[in-house]
Design a protein around this motif. Structure first.
Motif, short mmCIF file in Angstrom:
data_model
loop_
_atom_site.label_atom_id
_atom_site.label_comp_id
_atom_site.label_asym_id
_atom_site.label_seq_id
_atom_site.Cartn_x
_atom_site.Cartn_y
_atom_site.Cartn_z
N GLN A 1 16.12 -3.73 -0.29
CA GLN A 1 16.58 -2.41 -0.73
C GLN A 1 15.49 -1.68 -1.51
O GLN A 1 15.27 -0.48 -1.32
N TRP A 2 14.81 -2.41 -2.40
CA TRP A 2 13.77 -1.76 -3.20
C TRP A 2 12.54 -1.41 -2.37
O TRP A 2 11.89 -0.39 -2.60
N ARG B 1 13.31 1.78 -0.68
CA ARG B 1 13.36 2.94 -1.58
C ARG B 1 11.98 3.32 -2.12
O ARG B 1 11.66 4.51 -2.24
N THR C 1 8.94 8.72 -3.50
CA THR C 1 7.92 9.74 -3.74
C THR C 1 6.57 9.27 -3.18
O THR C 1 6.41 8.11 -2.80
#
Lengths: 280, 101
Positions: A173-174, A177, A182
């Motif tokens: 998940q990380w 993300r 950004t």
């Protein structure tokens, strides 16, 4: 008369009972004794990997990007510490050493952890990169090890694999993300993977004692395809490429360690060595 | 909603967590947490509120999706039913010839 419930009577967590437990009785595979030096050595490998990674993740507590992430990484660290305790306890049964003897009273060259787990935390993205590799590798390993002919190793692995399934999800998940967030988070994720990848190769090298333990140990080389398939799927979704870097010579399984292990051990062992037998 | 972390001052949005302790029970508010998105909120909720085997199900709801009563209007909103016994059906007698009312 209308029945009412006062706020005191509402248990927000449902019915929870906490029995008096002996922690040692909770360790998986706690009845068995290692029947050969090779099996004890193999358990030591895996126990050292889990112990060192657990200690590394503990350093994030109160330093993670948000309080919630402190808790998530601490939970993962505690799961790994549980695996390390089970494996080191089992390794120690061969020559009558305790899990504490093995964790706190061995010096750097006696550890058998792979270099991946000894890599410094770096920034959050680098920790996630290390965690992604570690959890995908450990998931493949413990899933295979849960059908080991050694009953204790099989029991430890069967318990661990469910927890590592969650660790893997957290890392995936990380990764998604950070890679898809950004420009800065993506740059850091790519950099974290680049810095981590030289230490992937060591995880899949066959060496003693695994080649002397057919049916008991899982040959590291047999895990490479499963590992690669999961990583490829995650990288495809995150639009990442496998870093093109030369594998490190590494050598953790032979007792040669990355420069950061000594510092980590000094911090981990100082209390036990300064106050032998300390309990709290 | 701006991207969490998009600026130095941006924090993760707040979520409220509801845990159901067992089948047949309702979800009960367990607390709140910050998370970058609902998927991570669910995972954080698992770590923060269900680590001791409490739950069979977890809901997370963005805090700003919940409309609440005004704490300052508590008096008017939650006035005791005392003195309004007519609200309780027990004070009414059933009409004759209507046995199944």
């Amino acid at each position: 008369m209308i029945e009412t419930t006062t706020p005191d009577e509402i248990d927000p967590h449902g019915e929870v009972t906490v029995d008096r437990v002996e922690l040692s009785a909770e360790l998986a595979g706690s009845e068995g004794r290692a029947s050969s030096a090779e099996i004890a050595q193999y358990a030591l490998w895996l126990g050292d990997d889990a112990l060192i990674l657990s200690q590394q993740l503990g350093a994030w507590i109160a330093h993670a990007p948000e309080l919630e992430e402190d808790v998530a990484l601490a939970n993962i660290a505690l799961d790994l510490l549980g695996h390390a305790r089970s494996l080191l306890r089992y390794a120690g049964t061969f020559d009558d050493r305790t899990e504490d003897d093995l964790a706190y009273f061995r010096d750097e060259p006696e550890f058998r952890s792979a270099w991946l787990f000894e890599q410094p935390n770096g920034d959050f993205a680098r920790t996630i990169a290390r965690q992604l590799v570690a959890s995908v590798y450990m998931y493949e390993l413990y899933r295979a090890l849960s059908s080991s002919s050694d009953a204790s190793l099989a029991a430890i692995a069967a318990k661990a694999v469910k927890e590592i399934d969650y660790h893997r999800d957290h890392a995936v998940q990380w990764t998604l993300r950070l890679a898809g967030g950004t420009d800065e988070s993506r740059r850091r994720m790519v950099r974290g993977l680049h810095d981590t990848w030289p230490y992937v190769d060591e995880l899949f090298r066959d060496s003693r004692p695994v080649d002397a333990l057919p049916g008991v140990a899982v040959a590291p080389s047999s895990l490479r395809d499963g590992f690669g398939a999961v990583i490829d799927a995650v990288f495809a979704e995150a639009d990442l490429a496998v870093p093109e870097v030369e594998p490190s010579a590494a050598g953790g399984r032979q007792g040669r360690h990355f420069s950061t292990l000594g510092h980590l051990l000094a911090e981990m062992q100082v209390l036990a060595r300064r106050h032998p037998g300390a309990t709290w | 909603m701006t991207t969490p972390g998009g600026s130095d001052r941006e924090t993760w949005p707040l979520f409220e967590v509801f845990v159901r302790a067992g089948r047949g029970l309702s979800h009960v508010h367990a607390g709140s947490l910050h998370a970058p998105d609902p998927e991570m909120a669910l995972r954080n909720a698992r770590d923060l509120y269900t680590r001791r085997g409490e739950g069979t199900s977890v809901w997370v709801v963005p805090a700003d999706a919940i409309t609440t009563s005004d704490p300052d209007a508590k008096g008017a909103f939650f006035e005791s039913p005392a003195g309004k016994n007519y609200r309780h059906a027990v004070y009414y007698t059933a009409s004759e010839g209507v046995p199944h009312l």
